[in-house]
Design a protein around this motif. Structure first.
Motif, short mmCIF file in Angstrom:
data_model
loop_
_atom_site.label_atom_id
_atom_site.label_comp_id
_atom_site.label_asym_id
_atom_site.label_seq_id
_atom_site.Cartn_x
_atom_site.Cartn_y
_atom_site.Cartn_z
N HIS A 260 0.64 -1.16 -0.07
CA HIS A 260 0.10 0.15 0.03
C HIS A 260 0.98 1.21 -0.05
CE1 HIS A 260 -3.90 -1.73 0.63
NE2 HIS A 260 -3.13 -2.83 1.49
N PRO A 261 0.26 2.47 -0.66
CA PRO A 261 1.37 3.67 -0.60
C PRO A 261 1.74 4.16 0.77
CG PRO A 261 -0.58 3.64 -2.08
CD PRO A 261 -0.93 2.51 -1.38
N ASP A 262 0.96 3.86 1.63
CA ASP A 262 1.42 4.45 3.08
C ASP A 262 2.21 3.64 3.92
OD1 ASP A 262 -0.29 2.33 3.59
OD2 ASP A 262 -1.83 3.62 4.81
N PRO B 214 6.52 4.71 3.73
CA PRO B 214 6.60 5.99 4.94
C PRO B 214 6.61 5.74 6.33
CG PRO B 214 5.35 6.42 2.89
CD PRO B 214 5.47 5.15 3.05
N ALA B 215 5.38 4.63 6.69
CA ALA B 215 5.33 4.55 7.98
C ALA B 215 6.19 3.54 8.67
CB ALA B 215 3.65 3.56 7.78
N ARG C 15 -8.29 -0.17 7.29
CA ARG C 15 -8.49 0.10 5.86
C ARG C 15 -9.88 -0.29 5.25
NH1 ARG C 15 -3.70 0.97 4.05
NH2 ARG C 15 -1.74 0.13 4.86
N GLU D 20 -4.90 5.54 8.34
CA GLU D 20 -3.84 5.48 7.47
C GLU D 20 -2.64 4.82 8.09
OE1 GLU D 20 -3.30 6.18 4.34
OE2 GLU D 20 -5.17 6.92 3.83
N THR E 176 0.45 5.52 8.11
CA THR E 176 1.37 6.78 8.67
C THR E 176 0.74 7.29 9.79
OG1 THR E 176 0.27 8.17 6.95
CG2 THR E 176 2.50 7.30 6.30
N THR E 177 -0.50 7.51 9.98
CA THR E 177 -1.01 8.28 11.21
C THR E 177 -0.84 7.40 12.47
OG1 THR E 177 -2.60 9.43 9.75
CG2 THR E 177 -3.09 9.08 12.14
#
Length: 231
Positions: free
Chosen positions: A98-100, A103-104, A197, A217, A219-220
């Motif tokens: 997944h795109p997040d 970064p996470a 999700r 998300e 990242t959150t």
């Protein structure tokens, strides 16, 4: 939430939490004429994996996945070919992140957390699905349930991770987008961080433990985990 004892070891579920199972949709759209049958198949796969564990039986997750596909095909009165099975296995081994996710994971790693995975899927030869998704370098260890022969959310699966890492389950926080997984982890003594999700939501009912952390998300959710650890 701030807790002096919040775990520094984060255990990630893999399928759907990190890897996007929607990448399987083209197979279901072609075979069933409806991509949403993916969700029916996945629900049956989880149902019967848990049924096997509750019955004291075991079959590898991949075999159950193939069997569930054939079962759903019978229900919908469509034919599954050998090439369809090959395609299912190929797609399951090459699901993208997944795109997040990157970064996470980067935030958590840079914050000093230890990262591992725990999946119902069997071990596989290199390159693994995490290798193919470009994620394997984030993780200290990758665990699957083959050793205990029980599927999540059986408590033995979470205890396996704690035993292998020489820690207590209280030293672990499970991150998953399936509430049945966080419920199982919390019942085994872990913390639970729930990722909402699409197709996943909170169950409010008597006796159902609420996750320690919730976010839509990753990242959150990673930021909340970082903030939960004392400075």
């Amino acid at each position: 939430m701030s807790d002096d004892n919040f775990p520094s070891i984060i255990v990630f579920d893999v399928n759907e939490t990190l890897l996007d199972i929607n990448s399987l949709e083209p197979l279901f759209a072609r075979v069933f004429g409806n991509r949403n049958v993916l969700r029916e198949w996945f629900a049956q796969l989880i149902l019967y994996s848990q049924t096997m564990t509750l019955s004291g039986l075991y079959s590898p997750f991949g075999e159950l996945g193939v069997g569930a596909l054939r079962m759903v095909a019978t229900i919908h009165q469509v034919t599954i070919t050998d090439s369809d099975i090959v395609e299912l296995k190929q797609r399951m081994s090459s699901m993208p992140a997944h795109p997040d996710v990157v970064p996470a994971l980067t935030r958590l790693r840079d914050a000093g957390f230890r990262l591992v995975t725990l999946t119902n899927s069997a071990s596989s030869a290199s390159p693994t699905p995490l290798d193919n998704a470009g994620l394997s370098h984030f993780f200290e260890r990758t665990f699957n349930i083959e050793t205990v022969g029980k599927f999540k959310p059986a408590p033995e699966t979470y205890h396996l991770v704690a035993k292998e890492l020489s820690v207590e389950t209280a030293d672990l926080c499970l991150v998953a987008c399936h509430l049945w997984d966080t419920i199982g982890a919390q019942a085994a003594g872990c913390r639970g961080a729930f990722l909402t999700r699409p197709h996943n939501a909170i169950l409010v009912a008597a006796g159902v433990p609420s996750p320690d952390l919730i976010a839509s998300e990753l990242t959150t959710l990673a930021d909340k985990i970082i903030l939960s650890r004392p400075a």
